[in-house]
Write a protein that holds these residues in place. Sequence first.
Motif, short mmCIF file in Angstrom:
data_model
loop_
_atom_site.label_atom_id
_atom_site.label_comp_id
_atom_site.label_asym_id
_atom_site.label_seq_id
_atom_site.Cartn_x
_atom_site.Cartn_y
_atom_site.Cartn_z
N VAL A 47 7.75 -9.45 1.48
CA VAL A 47 6.94 -9.29 2.69
C VAL A 47 7.85 -8.96 3.86
CG1 VAL A 47 5.41 -10.49 4.29
CG2 VAL A 47 5.18 -10.88 1.84
N ARG A 48 7.46 -8.00 4.70
CA ARG A 48 8.27 -7.60 5.86
C ARG A 48 7.80 -8.26 7.15
NH1 ARG A 48 9.19 -1.13 5.32
NH2 ARG A 48 10.07 -1.14 3.24
N GLY A 49 6.66 -8.89 7.15
CA GLY A 49 6.12 -9.54 8.35
C GLY A 49 4.63 -9.31 8.44
N PRO A 50 4.03 -9.71 9.56
CA PRO A 50 2.59 -9.48 9.72
C PRO A 50 2.30 -7.98 9.81
CG PRO A 50 3.53 -10.37 11.74
CD PRO A 50 4.61 -10.40 10.71
N VAL A 51 1.12 -7.58 9.34
CA VAL A 51 0.75 -6.16 9.30
C VAL A 51 -0.66 -5.96 9.83
CG1 VAL A 51 2.27 -5.57 7.38
CG2 VAL A 51 -0.06 -6.30 6.92
N ARG A 52 -0.92 -4.74 10.26
CA ARG A 52 -2.27 -4.29 10.61
C ARG A 52 -2.61 -3.16 9.65
NH1 ARG A 52 -1.88 -3.06 15.99
NH2 ARG A 52 -2.40 -5.23 16.40
N VAL A 53 -3.69 -3.32 8.89
CA VAL A 53 -4.09 -2.35 7.88
C VAL A 53 -5.36 -1.65 8.35
CG1 VAL A 53 -4.72 -2.02 5.47
CG2 VAL A 53 -3.15 -3.85 6.09
N THR A 54 -5.36 -0.31 8.34
CA THR A 54 -6.53 0.47 8.76
C THR A 54 -6.94 1.39 7.62
OG1 THR A 54 -5.65 0.46 11.01
CG2 THR A 54 -7.43 1.99 10.54
N PHE A 55 -8.21 1.29 7.20
CA PHE A 55 -8.77 2.16 6.17
C PHE A 55 -9.58 3.27 6.83
CE2 PHE A 55 -8.36 -1.84 3.87
CZ PHE A 55 -7.77 -1.41 2.70
N ASP A 56 -9.27 4.52 6.55
CA ASP A 56 -10.04 5.67 7.01
C ASP A 56 -10.33 5.64 8.52
OD1 ASP A 56 -10.18 6.67 4.41
OD2 ASP A 56 -11.99 5.52 3.98
N TYR A 76 -16.25 4.98 -3.41
CA TYR A 76 -15.53 5.64 -4.50
C TYR A 76 -14.86 6.91 -3.97
CZ TYR A 76 -14.79 7.71 -9.09
OH TYR A 76 -14.23 8.25 -10.20
N GLY A 77 -13.69 7.23 -4.48
CA GLY A 77 -13.02 8.48 -4.13
C GLY A 77 -11.76 8.27 -3.33
N LYS A 78 -11.37 9.31 -2.58
CA LYS A 78 -10.11 9.28 -1.82
C LYS A 78 -10.31 8.60 -0.48
CE LYS A 78 -7.85 13.27 -3.74
NZ LYS A 78 -7.14 14.51 -3.50
N HIS A 79 -9.28 7.83 -0.08
CA HIS A 79 -9.28 7.14 1.20
C HIS A 79 -7.88 7.20 1.80
CE1 HIS A 79 -13.26 5.36 0.75
NE2 HIS A 79 -12.95 5.23 -0.52
N LYS A 80 -7.81 7.09 3.11
CA LYS A 80 -6.53 7.06 3.82
C LYS A 80 -6.29 5.64 4.31
CE LYS A 80 -5.91 8.50 8.05
NZ LYS A 80 -5.79 9.30 9.27
N ILE A 81 -5.08 5.16 4.10
CA ILE A 81 -4.72 3.83 4.58
C ILE A 81 -3.50 3.96 5.48
CG2 ILE A 81 -3.29 3.35 2.56
CD1 ILE A 81 -4.12 0.42 2.84
N LYS A 82 -3.53 3.22 6.58
CA LYS A 82 -2.41 3.18 7.51
C LYS A 82 -1.98 1.73 7.64
CE LYS A 82 -0.99 4.27 12.19
NZ LYS A 82 -1.43 4.68 13.52
N VAL A 83 -0.69 1.46 7.43
CA VAL A 83 -0.15 0.11 7.53
C VAL A 83 0.88 0.09 8.65
CG1 VAL A 83 1.11 -1.71 6.33
CG2 VAL A 83 -0.49 -0.28 5.06
N ASP A 84 0.64 -0.75 9.65
CA ASP A 84 1.58 -0.96 10.75
C ASP A 84 2.24 -2.32 10.57
OD1 ASP A 84 0.81 1.43 12.04
OD2 ASP A 84 -0.87 0.42 13.02
N VAL A 85 3.56 -2.34 10.46
CA VAL A 85 4.30 -3.60 10.41
C VAL A 85 4.52 -4.06 11.85
CG1 VAL A 85 6.42 -4.74 9.65
CG2 VAL A 85 5.42 -2.91 8.26
#
Length: 119
Positions: A47-56, A76-85
């Motif tokens: 684990v690198r620390g707390p994160v903020r995860v955003t889907f689509d 179902y299908g393709k999605h984009k995920i963004k993870v901010d540490v």
Amino acid sequence: MKKRLMIQIGLVIVAIIVSISLYRIGKGFQFIVENKNYSLGDVTFEVRGPVRVTFDDDIQLDLGEDEANLALLIGYGKHKIKVDVLDENGNVVSSTEKVFNVTGKEGDLLSIPALLEGS
């Protein structure tokens, strides 16, 4: 008479195929997101620390260290995920974006440390 029956059977088959496709597209799946140490075989992702995860750009989760959450109704299908540490003040230290596919099984697991390492 025979031609009319064949057309009706063809229309019923098309209606069934469209119904199955629409059901599959509209169904939501449980998606487990965790920010815990994760071992895959002999490799351990830390684990690198707390994160903020955003889907689509729509669903947003804030996860601390050693925390898991359940995001519901991921289609179902393709999605984009963004993870901010994040650091201890809540400022973004690093950011990662990925595109992934939902397999269609209930309870798909997304490990944030493994995702940040490129796995």
